[in-house]
Design a protein around this motif. Structure first.
Motif, mmCIF file in Angstrom:
data_model
loop_
_atom_site.group_PDB
_atom_site.id
_atom_site.type_symbol
_atom_site.label_atom_id
_atom_site.label_comp_id
_atom_site.label_asym_id
_atom_site.label_seq_id
_atom_site.Cartn_x
_atom_site.Cartn_y
_atom_site.Cartn_z
ATOM 1 N N VAL A 199 -36.701 31.524 -43.299
ATOM 2 C CA VAL A 199 -37.496 31.473 -42.063
ATOM 3 C C VAL A 199 -38.431 32.675 -41.992
ATOM 4 C CG1 VAL A 199 -37.391 31.476 -39.543
ATOM 5 C CG2 VAL A 199 -35.727 30.143 -40.864
ATOM 6 N N LYS A 200 -37.900 33.855 -42.301
ATOM 7 C CA LYS A 200 -38.750 35.055 -42.305
ATOM 8 C C LYS A 200 -39.830 34.946 -43.378
ATOM 9 C CE LYS A 200 -35.647 38.557 -40.332
ATOM 10 N NZ LYS A 200 -34.500 37.718 -39.983
ATOM 11 N N ALA A 201 -39.478 34.399 -44.547
ATOM 12 C CA ALA A 201 -40.474 34.248 -45.617
ATOM 13 C C ALA A 201 -41.616 33.349 -45.167
ATOM 14 C CB ALA A 201 -39.808 33.693 -46.873
ATOM 15 N N ALA A 202 -41.300 32.242 -44.503
ATOM 16 C CA ALA A 202 -42.338 31.335 -44.012
ATOM 17 C C ALA A 202 -43.201 32.021 -42.966
ATOM 18 C CB ALA A 202 -41.702 30.079 -43.431
ATOM 19 N N ARG A 203 -42.569 32.815 -42.098
ATOM 20 C CA ARG A 203 -43.318 33.547 -41.084
ATOM 21 C C ARG A 203 -44.262 34.558 -41.727
ATOM 22 N NH1 ARG A 203 -45.832 33.591 -36.361
ATOM 23 N NH2 ARG A 203 -45.504 35.466 -35.118
ATOM 24 N N LEU A 204 -43.775 35.259 -42.724
ATOM 25 C CA LEU A 204 -44.610 36.236 -43.432
ATOM 26 C C LEU A 204 -45.816 35.571 -44.083
ATOM 27 C CD1 LEU A 204 -41.706 38.237 -45.104
ATOM 28 C CD2 LEU A 204 -43.301 39.192 -43.429
ATOM 29 N N ARG A 205 -45.598 34.418 -44.713
ATOM 30 C CA ARG A 205 -46.705 33.722 -45.371
ATOM 31 C C ARG A 205 -47.752 33.275 -44.359
ATOM 32 N NH1 ARG A 205 -45.347 33.237 -50.519
ATOM 33 N NH2 ARG A 205 -43.129 33.083 -51.049
ATOM 34 N N ALA A 206 -47.291 32.806 -43.196
ATOM 35 C CA ALA A 206 -48.234 32.388 -42.167
ATOM 36 C C ALA A 206 -49.030 33.579 -41.645
ATOM 37 C CB ALA A 206 -47.497 31.697 -41.031
ATOM 38 N N CYS A 211 -52.286 32.611 -39.906
ATOM 39 C CA CYS A 211 -51.499 31.504 -39.340
ATOM 40 C C CYS A 211 -52.294 30.201 -39.300
ATOM 41 C CB CYS A 211 -50.996 31.855 -37.938
ATOM 42 S SG CYS A 211 -49.857 33.252 -37.897
ATOM 43 N N PHE A 212 -53.034 29.933 -40.375
ATOM 44 C CA PHE A 212 -53.728 28.650 -40.478
ATOM 45 C C PHE A 212 -52.729 27.503 -40.414
ATOM 46 C CE2 PHE A 212 -57.182 31.118 -42.580
ATOM 47 C CZ PHE A 212 -58.257 30.614 -41.862
ATOM 48 N N GLY A 213 -53.165 26.359 -39.912
ATOM 49 C CA GLY A 213 -52.323 25.176 -39.897
ATOM 50 C C GLY A 213 -52.035 24.650 -41.288
ATOM 51 N N ASP A 214 -50.966 23.872 -41.409
ATOM 52 C CA ASP A 214 -50.519 23.380 -42.715
ATOM 53 C C ASP A 214 -51.225 22.103 -43.166
ATOM 54 O OD1 ASP A 214 -48.690 25.461 -43.019
ATOM 55 O OD2 ASP A 214 -47.119 24.365 -41.948
ATOM 56 N N SER A 215 -51.788 21.358 -42.246
ATOM 57 C CA SER A 215 -52.375 20.062 -42.606
ATOM 58 C C SER A 215 -53.899 20.116 -42.484
ATOM 59 C CB SER A 215 -51.831 18.955 -41.698
ATOM 60 O OG SER A 215 -52.291 19.143 -40.366
ATOM 61 N N ALA A 217 -55.782 18.166 -40.707
ATOM 62 C CA ALA A 217 -56.194 17.993 -39.316
ATOM 63 C C ALA A 217 -55.971 19.255 -38.485
ATOM 64 C CB ALA A 217 -55.430 16.827 -38.690
ATOM 65 N N GLU A 218 -54.964 20.052 -38.882
ATOM 66 C CA GLU A 218 -54.631 21.243 -38.100
ATOM 67 C C GLU A 218 -54.980 22.536 -38.824
ATOM 68 O OE1 GLU A 218 -50.532 20.856 -36.995
ATOM 69 O OE2 GLU A 218 -50.985 19.354 -35.455
ATOM 70 N N ARG A 219 -55.874 22.449 -39.773
ATOM 71 C CA ARG A 219 -56.279 23.616 -40.545
ATOM 72 C C ARG A 219 -56.677 24.775 -39.628
ATOM 73 N NH1 ARG A 219 -56.196 27.059 -44.838
ATOM 74 N NH2 ARG A 219 -58.228 27.974 -45.222
ATOM 75 N N PHE A 220 -57.448 24.501 -38.607
ATOM 76 C CA PHE A 220 -57.946 25.554 -37.738
ATOM 77 C C PHE A 220 -57.196 25.614 -36.406
ATOM 78 C CE2 PHE A 220 -61.510 24.691 -40.626
ATOM 79 C CZ PHE A 220 -61.567 25.934 -41.231
ATOM 80 N N VAL A 221 -55.949 25.162 -36.442
ATOM 81 C CA VAL A 221 -55.041 25.358 -35.320
ATOM 82 C C VAL A 221 -54.104 26.505 -35.708
ATOM 83 C CG1 VAL A 221 -53.243 24.351 -33.882
ATOM 84 C CG2 VAL A 221 -55.162 22.931 -34.660
ATOM 85 N N HIS A 222 -54.250 27.631 -35.055
ATOM 86 C CA HIS A 222 -53.532 28.844 -35.452
ATOM 87 C C HIS A 222 -52.328 29.048 -34.541
ATOM 88 C CE1 HIS A 222 -56.850 30.106 -38.111
ATOM 89 N NE2 HIS A 222 -57.596 29.474 -37.216
ATOM 90 N N THR A 223 -51.162 29.085 -35.145
ATOM 91 C CA THR A 223 -49.919 29.190 -34.379
ATOM 92 C C THR A 223 -49.565 30.625 -34.015
ATOM 93 O OG1 THR A 223 -48.664 29.247 -36.449
ATOM 94 C CG2 THR A 223 -48.989 27.089 -35.394
ATOM 95 N N GLY A 224 -50.377 31.571 -34.443
ATOM 96 C CA GLY A 224 -50.133 32.975 -34.125
ATOM 97 C C GLY A 224 -51.357 33.794 -34.437
#
Length: 367
Positions: A199-206, A211-215, A217-224
């Motif tokens: 979980v921490k590794a995924a957070r670090l990568r984002a 914090c670009f989106g993963d898909s 459609a959500e490329r420019f939806v930033h979760t942080g």
């Protein structure tokens, strides 16, 4: 003046140019590419962790680690008083309150001092493996676990070092490394954060990449509110070429240290780097403590007149103008800061170069 011997000098093992050319031909020259992935695998292996996230510098690795842990203004964090300033600067930028702890006889943060400094307000501990000698991460992490607080290892100086058979970087919740040009292996600039927590590794990568989106459609939806701390694939190519020779580089550094110990061990009053049966030292630098009463600047000037570059030891936190005033006495930090010099010590250092340093020290201390 004769050609000076530098304190540090990167060693190129032979495949750096080949790998850089491969990265350039791939056209992946920014923050993604096969060398980024390969470097992360090599760093995780060296650190004994499941995950590594490479970033643009050791300092950005610290910023990323503290962001991932949610360090906030007013958080009380224990840190070594005798340390390179980068981890403290990263905490100060976040508004944290730094509680310094004096060094012990390993030149690292004293575990007894850590225990005494713990309060109900303590949120975390930053331990630094100073000059390549691991701190007592076993005990410090146990103290943290009892309190339910986090530990970040700043292992920038200690890639390849071990404590009780475990690699530096494998103890804390997160650990950071640096691959600056003066490190045992280098990517020119660069760093990494390592962890065993997916979980921490995924957070670090984002956080590393805004914090670009993963898909699509959500490329420019930033979760942080992330950063641009990406390491370029070109620099990662250099890092891979270096990390493939980590064991060779460490063996060279340890051989240089052993020779210094042999030739300087009889110099009256000269303190040599600590070692113990529990530790495998990386010897990022080889530092000495000048005899008590000797003027360090005068000795350094005499060495420089012989073409020998030196560096003073770190300046303790309680005397840093950018750190809010702290209470307490820090006698060992004062001693280290006032008497310490580190000497030329680099991968591939020739015997004649080392002998030149030793002879210059003998001359300087004889006057």
């Amino acid at each position: 003046m004769i050609d000076p011997l530098p304190v540090s000098r990167p060693c190129l093992f032979g495949k750096e140019l080949e790998y850089v050319e491969q990265a350039l031909r791939s056209t992946h020259i920014s923050g993604t590419g096969s060398f980024v992935d390969r470097m992360e695998a090599l760093v995780a292996e060296a650190a004994g962790t499941c995950y590594a996230v490479v970033v643009s510098s050791g300092t950005s690795a610290l910023d990323l680690a503290f962001e991932a842990l949610g360090v906030a203004a007013g958080d009380e964090v224990i840190a070594p008083n005798f340390t390179m300033f980068a981890p403290v600067a990263a905490l100060l930028r976040r508004g944290a309150t730094v509680v310094p702890v004096d060094a012990d006889d390993t030149w690292n943060m004293d575990p007894d001092g850590v225990e005494a400094a713990l309060t109900d307000r303590t949120k975390g501990i930053v331990l630094v493996h100073t000059y390549g000698h691991p701190a007592d991460a076993t005990r410090i992490c146990e103290l943290a676990r009892r309190r339910g607080i986090w530990v970040v290892e700043d292992a920038a100086e200690a890639l390849g070092a071990q404590l009780d058979g475990r690699p530096a970087g494998a103890f804390g919740d997160l650990a950071t490394f640096s691959f600056y040009a003066n490190k045992v292996v280098t990517s020119g600039e660069g760093g990494a954060v390592v962890t065993n927590d997916p979980v921490k590794a995924a957070r670090l990568r984002a956080l590393r990449s805004l914090c670009f989106g993963d898909s699509w459609a959500e490329r420019f939806v930033h979760t942080g509110a992330g950063f641009n701390f990406r390491l370029s694939n070109v620099l990662a190519a250099i890092g891979c070429a270096q990390l493939e020779h980590l064991s060779e580089a460490l063996a060279s550094k340890r051989a240089v240290a052993a020779r210094y110990r042999q030739l300087l061990g009889g110099v009256s009053g000269l303190g040599l780097p600590p070692e113990s049966a529990r530790v495998l030292h990386s010897y990022w630098v080889f530092g000495v403590l000048l005899p008590s009463g000797r003027d360090r600047r005068s000795v350094a000037d005499q060495l420089w007149a012989s073409g020998i570059e030196t560096r003073p030891f770190f300046h303790p936190l309680h005397r840093q103008p950018s750190v809010p005033p702290v209470r307490g006495a820090f006698p060992r930090s004062e001693q280290l800061s006032n008497r310490g010099l580190y000497l030329p010590s680099y991968v591939g250092m020739a015997e004649r170069e080392l002998n030149r340093v030793v002879h210059a020290i003998h001359r300087a201390l004889a006057t």
